[in-house]
Design an enzyme around this catalytic site. Structure first.
Site, PDB file in Angstrom:
ATOM      1  CG  ASP A  15      -0.266   0.230   2.509  1.00 47.52           C
ATOM      2  OD1 ASP A  15       0.967   0.203   2.627  1.00 47.52           O
ATOM      3  OD2 ASP A  15      -1.167   0.325   3.463  1.00 47.52           O
ATOM      4  CB  CYS A  72       1.085  -2.132   4.736  1.00 46.32           C
ATOM      5  SG  CYS A  72       1.019  -3.197   6.289  1.00 46.32           S
ATOM      6  CB  THR A  74       2.968  -2.120  11.101  1.00 52.98           C
ATOM      7  OG1 THR A  74       1.313  -2.499  10.481  1.00 52.98           O
ATOM      8  CG2 THR A  74       2.504  -0.672  11.621  1.00 52.98           C
ATOM      9  CG  HIS A 105      10.699 -24.109  12.844  1.00 54.09           C
ATOM     10  ND1 HIS A 105      10.843 -24.112  14.169  1.00 54.09           N
ATOM     11  CD2 HIS A 105      11.862 -24.806  12.433  1.00 54.09           C
ATOM     12  CE1 HIS A 105      11.687 -24.638  14.650  1.00 54.09           C
ATOM     13  NE2 HIS A 105      12.456 -25.012  13.507  1.00 54.09           N
ATOM     14  CG  HIS A 140       8.887 -27.869  11.505  1.00 50.60           C
ATOM     15  ND1 HIS A 140       8.537 -27.273  12.873  1.00 50.60           N
ATOM     16  CD2 HIS A 140      10.322 -28.306  11.541  1.00 50.60           C
ATOM     17  CE1 HIS A 140       9.698 -27.297  13.622  1.00 50.60           C
ATOM     18  NE2 HIS A 140      10.757 -27.967  12.807  1.00 50.60           N
TER      19      HIS A 140
END
Ligand code: RB5
Length: 158
Positions: A15, A72, A74, A105, A140
């Site tokens: 964004d 973005c 954060t 993992h 995993h």
């Protein structure tokens, strides 16, 4: 089930809060010789991160791209949005260590970054760790199958 692409192809989207870092990572990947698809955004105009997360998630679902990078402000909005798509395992990473673990993992296929959180040098370290680390499989893989069983095959996410 996502269709299997033939070669590694990496999609990027952002964004307005992540566009500059997305462009830097795109140019770095091209110089690295990767096949890259830039899904925008391209300007400073305010846009909604779910639109771009969905655009990238569909490239993974369709098998057109093997890996994705979402940026973005954060990385949080992108990771929440992308993980609503069953073919996506998106990981918000803030260090090379978390990126290595996300691949080893969690077999993460989408890397999320926050431009307002992570500087460009660290973002490149994180990207390299993400690209270079193989999935370990074994226990995993069993846990990833369990995620699918509890969501796709079980109750859908609300
Ligand atoms: C946009 O201002 C910002 O909210 C967005 O880039 C992101 O950080 C959301 O999670």
């Amino acid at each position: 089930m996502p269709k299997k692409p033939t070669a590694r192809r990496i999609a990027l989207a952002a964004d307005h809060g992540g566009r500059r870092l997305k462009d830097l990572l795109r140019d770095y990947l091209r110089q690295r010789g990767e096949q890259v698809e830039d899904l925008g955004t391209d300007g400073d105009e305010s846009v909604d991160y779910p639109d771009f997360a969905a655009r990238l998630a569909r490239r993974i679902e369709d098998g057109k791209c093997t890996l994705g990078i979402l940026v973005c402000g954060t990385g949080i909005g992108m990771s929440i949005s992308a993980n609503r798509f069953l073919a996506v395992r998106a990981a918000l990473c803030t260090s090379a260590f978390t990126a290595r673990m996300a691949r080893a993992h969690n077999d993460a296929n989408v890397l999320c970054l926050g431009e307002r959180v992570t500087g460009p040098g660290e973002a490149l370290d994180i990207l390299e760790a993400f690209l270079q680390t193989p999935f370990e499989g074994g226990r995993h893989a069993r846990r990833l199958r369990k995620i699918s069983a509890l969501t796709a095959g079980g109750r859908p996410k609300p």
